[in-house]
Structure formats: structure tokens, C-alpha cells
Design an enzyme around this catalytic site. Sequence first.
Site, PDB file in Angstrom:
ATOM      1  N   CYS A  66       0.816  -1.226   0.000  1.00 16.78           N
ATOM      2  CA  CYS A  66       0.000   0.000   0.000  1.00 16.78           C
ATOM      3  C   CYS A  66       0.842   1.265   0.000  1.00 16.78           C
ATOM      4  CB  CYS A  66      -0.977   0.002   1.172  1.00 16.78           C
ATOM      5  SG  CYS A  66      -0.217   0.260   2.786  1.00 16.78           S
ATOM      6  N   HIS A 103      -0.989  11.284  16.017  1.00 18.02           N
ATOM      7  CA  HIS A 103      -1.610  10.564  14.902  1.00 18.02           C
ATOM      8  C   HIS A 103      -0.576   9.628  14.273  1.00 18.02           C
ATOM      9  CE1 HIS A 103      -3.919   9.884  11.201  1.00 18.02           C
ATOM     10  NE2 HIS A 103      -2.785  10.100  10.547  1.00 18.02           N
ATOM     11  N   HIS A 106      -3.986   4.799   9.992  1.00 19.78           N
ATOM     12  CA  HIS A 106      -5.338   4.256  10.045  1.00 19.78           C
ATOM     13  C   HIS A 106      -5.274   2.733  10.119  1.00 19.78           C
ATOM     14  CE1 HIS A 106      -6.038   8.271   8.376  1.00 19.78           C
ATOM     15  NE2 HIS A 106      -7.221   8.188   8.958  1.00 19.78           N
ATOM     16  N   ASP A 110      -8.593  -5.275   6.189  1.00 22.66           N
ATOM     17  CA  ASP A 110      -8.185  -6.109   5.050  1.00 22.66           C
ATOM     18  C   ASP A 110      -6.774  -6.664   5.248  1.00 22.66           C
ATOM     19  OD1 ASP A 110      -6.625  -3.877   4.747  1.00 22.66           O
ATOM     20  OD2 ASP A 110      -7.550  -3.223   2.883  1.00 22.66           O
ATOM     21  N   ARG A 118      -5.100  -4.411   9.099  1.00 31.03           N
ATOM     22  CA  ARG A 118      -3.940  -3.754   8.506  1.00 31.03           C
ATOM     23  C   ARG A 118      -3.785  -2.380   9.142  1.00 31.03           C
ATOM     24  NH1 ARG A 118      -3.686  -0.215   3.785  1.00 31.03           N
ATOM     25  NH2 ARG A 118      -5.839  -0.814   3.342  1.00 31.03           N
ATOM     26  N   CYS A 120      -2.021   0.712   8.956  1.00 33.43           N
ATOM     27  CA  CYS A 120      -1.289   1.418   7.909  1.00 33.43           C
ATOM     28  C   CYS A 120      -0.718   2.677   8.558  1.00 33.43           C
ATOM     29  CB  CYS A 120      -2.282   1.748   6.803  1.00 33.43           C
ATOM     30  SG  CYS A 120      -1.563   2.562   5.391  1.00 33.43           S
TER      31      CYS A 120
END
Length: 131
Positions: A66, A103, A106, A110, A118, A120
Site C-alpha cells: 500500500c 496521529h 489508520h 483487510d 492492517r 497502515c
Amino acid sequence: MPAKVRKTEAEWRRDLTLEQFRVLREKGTERPWSGEYDHVFEPGVYRCAGCGAELFRSDAKYDSGCGWPAFYEPTSEDALETEEDRSLFMRRTEVLCASCEGHLGHVFPDGPHPTGLRYCINSAALKLEEE
Ligand code: FE
């Protein structure tokens, strides 16, 4: 729960690089395939670049394709906090460091076995401590 790290905006600006500040404190996202750890698979512990809290281990890192570092689970349940994120016309689950509320990225449903998740995560939000 981990001890809370609280700093003023000026202190965060002093202590973080511009990119770290943009991601951790302003919920920015680094460009895909640009991050330091996207294709790093050395054994070690990934700590929060803001406060040093242990977040992920290299064992749980995988190549999701990704463009950002992906993990299927955090080191411990209480290392992270999640919040619903409705920005950019999407409904996503934001992942934050439970200690400094920085932060991180996310989490998506999947991911691979065994969690199907996941995480990410922006490289700029992480610091790898190699073992
Ligand atoms: Fe943190």
C-alpha cells in the site's frame, strides 16, 4: 494504561522534525512509497517518534503493497487508541499513540491472518529500534 505525555504545541515543534510534526500533531499523511520504513524488515521494535512508547514489533510487519508500513497487530492492546475519522469523504478508523495522542495512521479490515487487520502507519510517526 501507559503514562500520558503532554506537551505544548511549541514544545512539540521544538522536539519533532517538520515531517514528524505534520504527521503526529497535524494528522498529516506522508506520500506513499516515500517513508523510511516502507520496505524495512529488520528485526526490532517500532516506537512512537513523538514519545518513545513501544507500538509495534517487526514480527507483525508485512509488505501490504500500500506504500506505507503495515502491521497486523500492535505490541499491546493499550498501546494504541482509535477514533472514527470522517475526513476526505471517507469513513476510516484513525490510529493514535495512546501515550501522546500522536496521529499514527489508520487501521483497515483487510489485513492478513491472524488478526485480519492492517495498521497502515506513517514512517514519520515511527522510530525503529533494531535488535
Ligand atoms: Fe507517542
